[in-house]
Design a protein around this motif. Structure first.
Motif, mmCIF file in Angstrom:
data_model
loop_
_atom_site.group_PDB
_atom_site.id
_atom_site.type_symbol
_atom_site.label_atom_id
_atom_site.label_comp_id
_atom_site.label_asym_id
_atom_site.label_seq_id
_atom_site.Cartn_x
_atom_site.Cartn_y
_atom_site.Cartn_z
ATOM 1 N N ARG A 49 5.379 3.112 -12.995
ATOM 2 C CA ARG A 49 3.997 3.195 -12.536
ATOM 3 C C ARG A 49 3.398 1.793 -12.507
ATOM 4 N N LEU B 8 2.517 1.640 -3.440
ATOM 5 C CA LEU B 8 1.527 2.030 -4.452
ATOM 6 C C LEU B 8 1.165 3.497 -4.324
ATOM 7 N N LEU B 9 0.963 3.951 -3.105
ATOM 8 C CA LEU B 9 0.602 5.359 -2.901
ATOM 9 C C LEU B 9 1.727 6.276 -3.357
ATOM 10 N N LEU B 10 2.956 5.890 -3.071
ATOM 11 C CA LEU B 10 4.087 6.715 -3.486
ATOM 12 C C LEU B 10 4.192 6.787 -5.004
ATOM 13 N N LYS B 11 4.004 5.640 -5.663
ATOM 14 C CA LYS B 11 4.125 5.613 -7.113
ATOM 15 C C LYS B 11 2.961 6.317 -7.795
ATOM 16 N N LEU B 12 1.761 6.161 -7.226
ATOM 17 C CA LEU B 12 0.595 6.794 -7.841
ATOM 18 C C LEU B 12 0.586 8.302 -7.648
ATOM 19 N N LYS B 13 1.204 8.786 -6.560
ATOM 20 C CA LYS B 13 1.250 10.226 -6.284
ATOM 21 C C LYS B 13 2.412 10.911 -6.966
ATOM 22 N N VAL C 10 0.840 -1.201 0.000
ATOM 23 C CA VAL C 10 0.000 0.000 0.000
ATOM 24 C C VAL C 10 0.876 1.252 0.000
ATOM 25 N N ARG C 11 1.910 1.242 0.825
ATOM 26 C CA ARG C 11 2.803 2.409 0.907
ATOM 27 C C ARG C 11 3.484 2.668 -0.428
#
Length: 421
Positions: A313, A298-303, A295-296
């Motif tokens: 991505r 994914l959030l970093l890559k998506l932001k 989750v961490r």
């Protein structure tokens, strides 16, 4: 007059071959009956005896003796009482059909509870059967479409095979063991081996779920890794680690010696069950750690800004696989998370607990098939594409040539500009 160990002073009966528990109970019974130096009952009385299940004391004529139901007999409630009638002539009651001394154990069965257990058993069988059909259908779908072949799908198929074998063994267990009281009482080698093999494949279910979580974590966190080598390692660990745990369990329980823990085809939960429960809980916690870190990441890559994302991505398929794994984690381990809170027999919410356990245990295969196959975007796209091709192939062909385009579903991140499934 004192009794000798060779010749008991109380009535004995023909003893059929019984297990160690019954033999020990018989020895304890006659040791107790023969320990008294004189009879304290005045007048006629029925002499104490052992009836292969319980020890009945000397009982005054015309009275009824009560004893706790034996807990080592499958289906008996040890909180209830069996009874034995001493007739006015000082003789134990004999059954009119067999003309043999008879003890009444009909009160040892809680009819309401027995009917509930039968319904729960049927529910388990139905759940395992539905799950097995769903898993086999999933294996057929994933094996049919070659465009779905990739490392992640390989892990899915190993997970499905594990569930398919486990569900099959559970159905065999319910059909051949739980429906036969004689098999349970005999406690033969066959049913104990079946119990052990069944629990091995139960462990493989959770080991492969851990492999799924570890794979997703590795692919996202360590982008540059040889997936083929990773899958080979996971293939070895997913099937071999449960072997070690199962061997420890089988040897520990097989060498336990005497006692109720080794009876009834090892189906009763006891301290040996922790050998399975602890690794499963550890596996679930490790998967939870992996998924939280996913989750961490994914959030970093998506932001991250689009200019910095590039090919880093995460693809939509990886995100979907993460969601499926995240949803399955609590579903597949719910019955083990509830194990410490299992109510004692007779508690008001015991039936609620049993129903929840039946749902989460028997329908696990269906949950896995739905989240990893039936609701999978890649699989749905392939099925639709195949269906359309079958429809068009049945239509009359025109004389003109038509351009066709064959598209394949990729397992990795999409190329720049490529549509995502």
């Amino acid at each position: 007059m004192s009794a000798t160990t060779d010749t008991p002073t109380h009535i004995t009966s023909d003893i059929n071959p019984v297990d160690e528990i019954t033999r020990q109970a018989r020895e304890d019974c006659y040791a107790t009956l023969n320990s008294s130096t004189k009879n304290t009952i005045e007048g006629l009385y029925c002499r104490g005896l052992f009836d292969n299940w319980l020890c009945w004391p000397d009982t005054k004529a015309g009275e009824t003796a009560l004893e706790r139901c034996p807990g080592f007999i499958y289906g008996f409630d040890p909180t209830r009482f069996a009874h034995k009638e001493c007739l006015p002539n000082g003789q134990w009651f004999q059954h009119p059909d067999t003309q043999k001394i008879w003890s009444n154990y009909t009160t040892c069965v809680n009819v309401e509870d027995y009917e509930f257990r039968i319904n729960i058993r049927i529910f388990y069988e139905l759940g395992y059967a539905i799950s097995l059909v769903a898993i086999l259908l999933s294996l057929m779908i994933l094996g049919y479409f070659r465009s779905l072949k990739c490392a992640r799908i390989t892990l899915h198929m190993n997970l499905f095979v594990s569930f398919a074998i486990n569900n099959t063994l559970w159905l065999v267990w319910y059909r051949t063991v739980l429906r036969s009281d004689k098999t349970i009482e005999a406690n033969g080698v066959g049913c104990r081996v079946l119990h052990t093999v069944l629990h091995y494949f139960l462990l493989t279910n959770y080991s492969w779920m851990l492999c799924e979580g570890f794979y997703l974590h590795t692919v996202l966190v360590h982008a540059f890794i040889a997936e083929s080598k990773l899958v080979k390692w996971l293939m070895g660990l997913g099937w071999s680690v449960p072997v070690v745990i199962t061997l420890i369990y089988g040897l520990s329980r097989g060498l336990a010696g005497k006692g109720p823990e080794i009876t009834h085809c090892w189906m009763e939960e006891n301290r040996f069950s922790n050998i399975f429960v602890v690794p499963v809980c550890i596996s679930m916690l490790m998967n939870l750690v992996f998924l939280c870190n996913i989750v961490r990441v994914l959030l970093l890559k998506l932001k991250a800004p689009a200019s910095l994302q590039g090919n880093n991505r995460p693809s939509r398929t990886i995100v979907q696989a993460f969601k499926a794994t995240f949803l399955l984690l609590p579903l597949l381990g719910l019955q083990y998370m509830l194990t410490p809170f299992k109510p004692d027999p007779g508690v008001s919410w015991e039936y609620t607990y049993e129903v929840i356990s039946a749902i989460t245990a028997s329908f696990q295969g269906l949950f896995v098939a739905c989240l990893f196959c039936f609701f999978n975007g890649e699989v749905i796209a392939q099925v639709k594409r195949k269906w359309r091709s079958l429809l068009y192939s049945n239509r009359p062909r025109s004389n003109s040539y038509t351009a066709t385009q064959v598209s394949f579903v990729r397992c990795g991140p999409p190329l720049p500009g490529e549509d995502k499934v």
